[in-house]
Design a protein around this motif. Sequence first.
Motif, PDB file in Angstrom:
ATOM      1  N   THR A  24      -2.494  -3.988   4.078  1.00 43.87           N
ATOM      2  CA  THR A  24      -2.857  -4.127   2.680  1.00 43.87           C
ATOM      3  C   THR A  24      -2.184  -3.013   1.879  1.00 43.87           C
ATOM      4  OG1 THR A  24      -4.805  -2.721   2.878  1.00 43.87           O
ATOM      5  CG2 THR A  24      -5.093  -5.064   3.371  1.00 43.87           C
ATOM      6  N   THR A  25      -2.187  -3.149   0.565  1.00 43.22           N
ATOM      7  CA  THR A  25      -1.577  -2.120  -0.276  1.00 43.22           C
ATOM      8  C   THR A  25      -2.249  -0.760  -0.106  1.00 43.22           C
ATOM      9  OG1 THR A  25      -0.767  -3.734  -1.884  1.00 43.22           O
ATOM     10  CG2 THR A  25      -1.052  -1.470  -2.662  1.00 43.22           C
ATOM     11  N   ASP A  54       4.351  -7.147  -2.029  1.00 51.32           N
ATOM     12  CA  ASP A  54       5.297  -6.138  -1.573  1.00 51.32           C
ATOM     13  C   ASP A  54       5.772  -5.279  -2.738  1.00 51.32           C
ATOM     14  OD1 ASP A  54       5.518  -6.167   1.172  1.00 51.32           O
ATOM     15  OD2 ASP A  54       7.662  -6.565   1.166  1.00 51.32           O
ATOM     16  N   TRP A  55       6.068  -5.924  -3.860  1.00 54.16           N
ATOM     17  CA  TRP A  55       6.526  -5.173  -5.042  1.00 54.16           C
ATOM     18  C   TRP A  55       5.454  -4.178  -5.480  1.00 54.16           C
ATOM     19  CZ3 TRP A  55       4.995  -3.928  -9.882  1.00 54.16           C
ATOM     20  CH2 TRP A  55       5.967  -3.413 -10.750  1.00 54.16           C
ATOM     21  N   LEU A  60       3.535   1.309  -6.157  1.00 52.46           N
ATOM     22  CA  LEU A  60       2.445   2.282  -6.056  1.00 52.46           C
ATOM     23  C   LEU A  60       2.876   3.490  -5.232  1.00 52.46           C
ATOM     24  CD1 LEU A  60      -0.543   2.951  -6.615  1.00 52.46           C
ATOM     25  CD2 LEU A  60      -1.112   1.747  -4.490  1.00 52.46           C
ATOM     26  N   ILE A  61       3.559   3.252  -4.128  1.00 48.60           N
ATOM     27  CA  ILE A  61       4.025   4.360  -3.281  1.00 48.60           C
ATOM     28  C   ILE A  61       5.033   5.211  -4.038  1.00 48.60           C
ATOM     29  CG2 ILE A  61       5.369   4.902  -1.203  1.00 48.60           C
ATOM     30  CD1 ILE A  61       4.003   2.416   0.073  1.00 48.60           C
ATOM     31  N   ALA A  62       5.939   4.563  -4.778  1.00 51.16           N
ATOM     32  CA  ALA A  62       6.926   5.307  -5.565  1.00 51.16           C
ATOM     33  C   ALA A  62       6.235   6.217  -6.571  1.00 51.16           C
ATOM     34  CB  ALA A  62       7.867   4.338  -6.276  1.00 51.16           C
ATOM     35  N   ARG A  63       5.152   5.703  -7.181  1.00 49.88           N
ATOM     36  CA  ARG A  63       4.445   6.475  -8.203  1.00 49.88           C
ATOM     37  C   ARG A  63       3.588   7.588  -7.603  1.00 49.88           C
ATOM     38  NH1 ARG A  63       1.803   2.418 -10.416  1.00 49.88           N
ATOM     39  NH2 ARG A  63      -0.270   2.976  -9.692  1.00 49.88           N
ATOM     40  N   GLU A  64       2.921   7.290  -6.464  1.00 51.20           N
ATOM     41  CA  GLU A  64       1.948   8.231  -5.910  1.00 51.20           C
ATOM     42  C   GLU A  64       2.548   9.202  -4.895  1.00 51.20           C
ATOM     43  OE1 GLU A  64      -1.252   8.403  -6.853  1.00 51.20           O
ATOM     44  OE2 GLU A  64      -0.959   6.813  -8.324  1.00 51.20           O
ATOM     45  N   VAL A  65       3.541   8.774  -4.139  1.00 49.14           N
ATOM     46  CA  VAL A  65       4.091   9.601  -3.060  1.00 49.14           C
ATOM     47  C   VAL A  65       5.468  10.149  -3.400  1.00 49.14           C
ATOM     48  CG1 VAL A  65       4.609   9.648  -0.573  1.00 49.14           C
ATOM     49  CG2 VAL A  65       2.768   8.200  -1.424  1.00 49.14           C
ATOM     50  N   GLY A  66       6.181   9.461  -4.295  1.00 46.19           N
ATOM     51  CA  GLY A  66       7.557   9.855  -4.619  1.00 46.19           C
ATOM     52  C   GLY A  66       7.645  11.001  -5.604  1.00 46.19           C
ATOM     53  N   PRO A  93       9.719   4.548 -10.483  1.00 48.62           N
ATOM     54  CA  PRO A  93       8.852   5.696 -10.778  1.00 48.62           C
ATOM     55  C   PRO A  93       9.057   6.891  -9.849  1.00 48.62           C
ATOM     56  CG  PRO A  93       7.592   3.647 -10.734  1.00 48.62           C
ATOM     57  CD  PRO A  93       8.930   3.343 -10.172  1.00 48.62           C
ATOM     58  N   ALA A  94       9.707   6.711  -8.712  1.00 49.68           N
ATOM     59  CA  ALA A  94       9.888   7.812  -7.764  1.00 49.68           C
ATOM     60  C   ALA A  94      10.840   8.856  -8.328  1.00 49.68           C
ATOM     61  CB  ALA A  94      10.419   7.288  -6.437  1.00 49.68           C
ATOM     62  N   ALA A  95      10.571  10.120  -8.007  1.00 56.35           N
ATOM     63  CA  ALA A  95      11.481  11.188  -8.431  1.00 56.35           C
ATOM     64  C   ALA A  95      12.833  11.058  -7.751  1.00 56.35           C
ATOM     65  CB  ALA A  95      10.852  12.546  -8.119  1.00 56.35           C
TER      66      ALA A  95
END
Length: 558
Positions: A24-25, A54-55, A60-66, A93-95
């Motif tokens: 899951t996401t 998937d998108w 979400l990962i790009a925003r929260e972890v990146g 959104p990832a750095a």
Amino acid sequence: MEDYVKIFDTTLRDGEQSPGATMTTPEKLEVARQLARLGVDIIEAGFPAASLGDWEAVHLIAREVGTPDGPVICGLARANRNDIERCWTAIKPAAKPRIHTFIATSDIHLQYKLRMSREQVKQIVREMVGYARSLCADVEFSPEDAGRSDPQFLYEVLAIAIEAGATTLNIPDTVGYLTPDEYGALIRGIREAVPGVERVTISTHCHDDLGLAVANSLAGVRNGARQVECTINGIGERAGNAALEEIVMALHTRQQFYHLRTGIDTTQIARTSRMVSAITGLPVQPNKAIVGANAFSHESGIHQDGMLKHHLTYEIMRPETIGKDSVLVLGKHSGRHAFRKHLEHLGYQLSDSELETAFQRFKDLADKKKVVDDRDIVALIDDQLHQPAPIWELEQVQVSCGNVAIPTATVRLRGPDGEVRTDSAQGTGPVDAVYKAINRVIGQPNVLTEFSIKAITEGIDAVGDVTIRIQEPEPANGNGHGNGGAREQPEARARTYTGHGVHTDIIVAAAMAYMGALNKLIAARQERLRRQAAHYTEANAPAVALDLFGNSAWGRDG
């Protein structure tokens, strides 16, 4: 940094393609955060064009972890504009975002899958790598099935990719066909023959169909590759991928041989392995290198004697290096504070409410077992943390069976409306009877595809750990291919849902596992209906109503 090897983790993309390993996401985000703590350089977070889910996960990962001090966040895309655009919007959104695009280059794939000529493939690479580079400064290109491609044609394609702006060239042994000598020679040939290759990073991506994925990856590294694509526990399509923990610990333990290093915090390896296993429901075999339960066990008298004299006699690395410890024991007299401290030592950070639930489960277990060790505790906590939010809750299960009795089960379940429902059923055995009774209450059609049970520890009072997999009964036809068999249309596949249960009573554990899988199935159906409803407006369609079972009020033709 000529002595530095980047670790590119594709657990969330290629690893998730293991049958039954769909996450899951929220689970993907949890794994991504742990991968960041582990210290991987790049996280391939998914295949954004494959589905809306998937998108959303990649975004979400790009925003929260990146974050700026975190890993590169990468998304996979086929070499077409739609995929690349979709990938870019997800990772933006990832750095430190990266677009990873691919197209096949072997004659087998060109003839039977793509139905393209070599010239057409070269033109697509030129245009699509260039388009990806116009959006993102970091672009990885993979010639799918490079291991079976004509070397001269492969060199031409890679040269075009570099000219178009690729910053990393990934060389996949997509079907796990090559030997270490062959794969090492392939990497060496690319370094010698491709113009401009000194400006880019060469990466390995090896599958384990012949059990050579790790050996091939290390052969690639010895011949100049400075990025390795791998997964936690080696999960992935078919026989899986190169295992991250094996590659990292080979470079770490044999540093005097390889003269190379990574940025991995090796003390996080065991914790990451346990998390991925618990979330995906894919158990780690006991004799698995580095992270298997027996990896640091010694039973032979000769071995034990040697270990007592000096650990180097039979251990080339210490368990503490990967975050393992000797087994510690807690009992029913242990308090909350000691329990919390011990969980923190094992790598868990629980909220107050989560701790209270875990502590009560620990106390219940301690009343039933003479000895509770770390393996029991890890199983309890992983089971608690990775169960889906309950839609239906198991309140009671009772079974009657025997060699001259008809197995009969009665279950009491609490539904999403708060109503308690009770029903009974007979079966060929106690577990079959329990599952039939649950089905009578919930009424969700499914096919049980796997049932496995194991004991967490030794002894007659061992905790039972049950894992099951169920599928929806009428999957649509469809398949996908990509780098390592990337799943292009996962929504078209038969969906598999994994359930996990831990209890001293294996029948109760089996019931808990089945409820976990059913709750995931129902939640997925509800989510699909929500997404369908999002495409309709109040002006042209009625609102979607969901009943207690996650079914749409529209019915089958909705």
